[in-house]
Structure formats: C-alpha cells, structure tokens
Design a protein around this motif. Structure first.
Motif, mmCIF file in Angstrom:
data_model
loop_
_atom_site.group_PDB
_atom_site.id
_atom_site.type_symbol
_atom_site.label_atom_id
_atom_site.label_comp_id
_atom_site.label_asym_id
_atom_site.label_seq_id
_atom_site.Cartn_x
_atom_site.Cartn_y
_atom_site.Cartn_z
ATOM 1 N N TYR A 31 0.776 -1.148 -0.052
ATOM 2 C CA TYR A 31 0.066 -0.045 -0.153
ATOM 3 C C TYR A 31 0.990 1.251 0.121
ATOM 4 N N THR A 35 -0.955 4.975 3.792
ATOM 5 C CA THR A 35 -1.711 3.971 4.078
ATOM 6 C C THR A 35 -1.114 2.764 5.010
ATOM 7 N N ARG A 85 -9.065 -5.815 -1.600
ATOM 8 C CA ARG A 85 -8.201 -5.504 -2.660
ATOM 9 C C ARG A 85 -8.836 -5.250 -3.886
ATOM 10 N N GLN A 88 -10.028 -1.659 -4.440
ATOM 11 C CA GLN A 88 -9.112 -0.623 -4.230
ATOM 12 C C GLN A 88 -8.435 -0.381 -5.643
#
Length: 178
Positions: A31, A35, A85, A88
């Motif tokens: 990340y 984050t 994920r 994202q």
C-alpha cells in the motif's frame, strides 16, 4: 502436510510467528506509505478493518497451509483479503501478488535451514501449494471484480445522467405504475 515435508513443516512451525509477522508487513508495504503506516499502527478491527483482516487472515492462511489441508480450506480467508483489494485502485497483479510474498518471507526466515538439502527439497513441494493458492486468489479476485462490475451496471441502469452531469433517477416499471 504429507509425511514427505516433515522437516520443513517443523521449521515453519518453529518460525511461524516470525513468518506471519513478516508476511503481514510485506502485504502492508504493498500500500502507499501513508496507508501502510496507518494499517500497521492501528490494531482495532473497527477503526482499521483492512489491517485487522490482513493480520488475522494471513495467519489463518499460513496455519491452514501448515495443517496440510486442501487449498480450498483457505478460500474464506483469501476471500476476506481479496474482497477488500478488489475494490481498491490496484491492478489484478497487485491485488493478488500478496500470496507470492509468502515465498520470499519463508526463504528469508529459513535461510539457514534451507542449507539442508532435505528442507530445500521439501520447500519446492510447499511452494507448489502456494502457487495453487495464488490461482485460487486470482479466481477469487476475478469473481469479486465481476460482482463490482455487475453492481456498477445495475446502478447505471437505475440512475441516468443529465447533460450537466447531475444524476437523474430513472424509474423502473413498478415505480412508474405507482
């Protein structure tokens, strides 16, 4: 795990905490820096559900691999990580590569033990399990992305766009009759 991986499993079990901790840290490093810092420092599952999921599910996956069950036994844990994920801003490779990070961590932690030919040979068989897990991870990712696209398509059908970019709700047949 089968009897032909006894020495490796003993080494992995002895170093389980270190392996899981390093794997979790490696996943978090995928990340952006800010984050990653947040994911690493906040431990509460409610204020940091992503970090909590990574921590608990990576440990569960590793334990299931050590137990020698079927790859499908890891499906729920994989789903819990991949589902996050998949929404994202990650490519398919970035979203699923966290499984392969486990291989690097194992080599790093077991560097001395891997000098033994038997342990090194057994690691190749264990890596095949990780490769199978990666395939499951990719299938799970594709399923999640398909769900996201279906939801988006449904929303586009439900909502129209005006020429100025504002959303205009499009009534379905039932709503038109009411």
């Amino acid at each position: 795990m089968s009897a032909d991986m006894t020495e490796l499993i003993e080494c992995l079990t002895a170093k389980q905490q270190a392996i899981v901790a390093r794997w979790r840290d490696a996943i978090i490093r995928t990340y952006p820096e800010d984050t990653a810092k947040f994911l690493k420092t906040k431990q509460d599952r409610f204020s940091n559900p992503v970090g909590h999921s990574i921590a608990t599910e990576s440990e569960a996956i590793f334990q299931k691999l050590l137990a020698g069950g079927e790859i499908a036994d890891c499906a729920q844990s994989i789903d819990n990580i991949v589902r996050i994920r998949a929404v994202q801003d990650l490519t398919a490779a970035q979203a699923t590569s966290f499984i392969y990070l486990l291989k690097d961590v194992i080599v790093e932690v077991l560097r001395e033990q891997l000098q033994q030919p038997e342990v090194s040979r057994e690691l190749h068989a264990f890596n095949r399990k990780i490769d199978q897990l990666a395939l499951l991870t990719f299938d799970t990712y594709m399923h999640c992305r398909d769900q996201v696209h279906q939801i988006r398509a449904g929303e586009k059908r439900k909502w129209g766009l005006q020429s100025n970019g504002a959303q205009l709700r499009v009534l379905n047949d039932k709503e038109k009759r009411e």
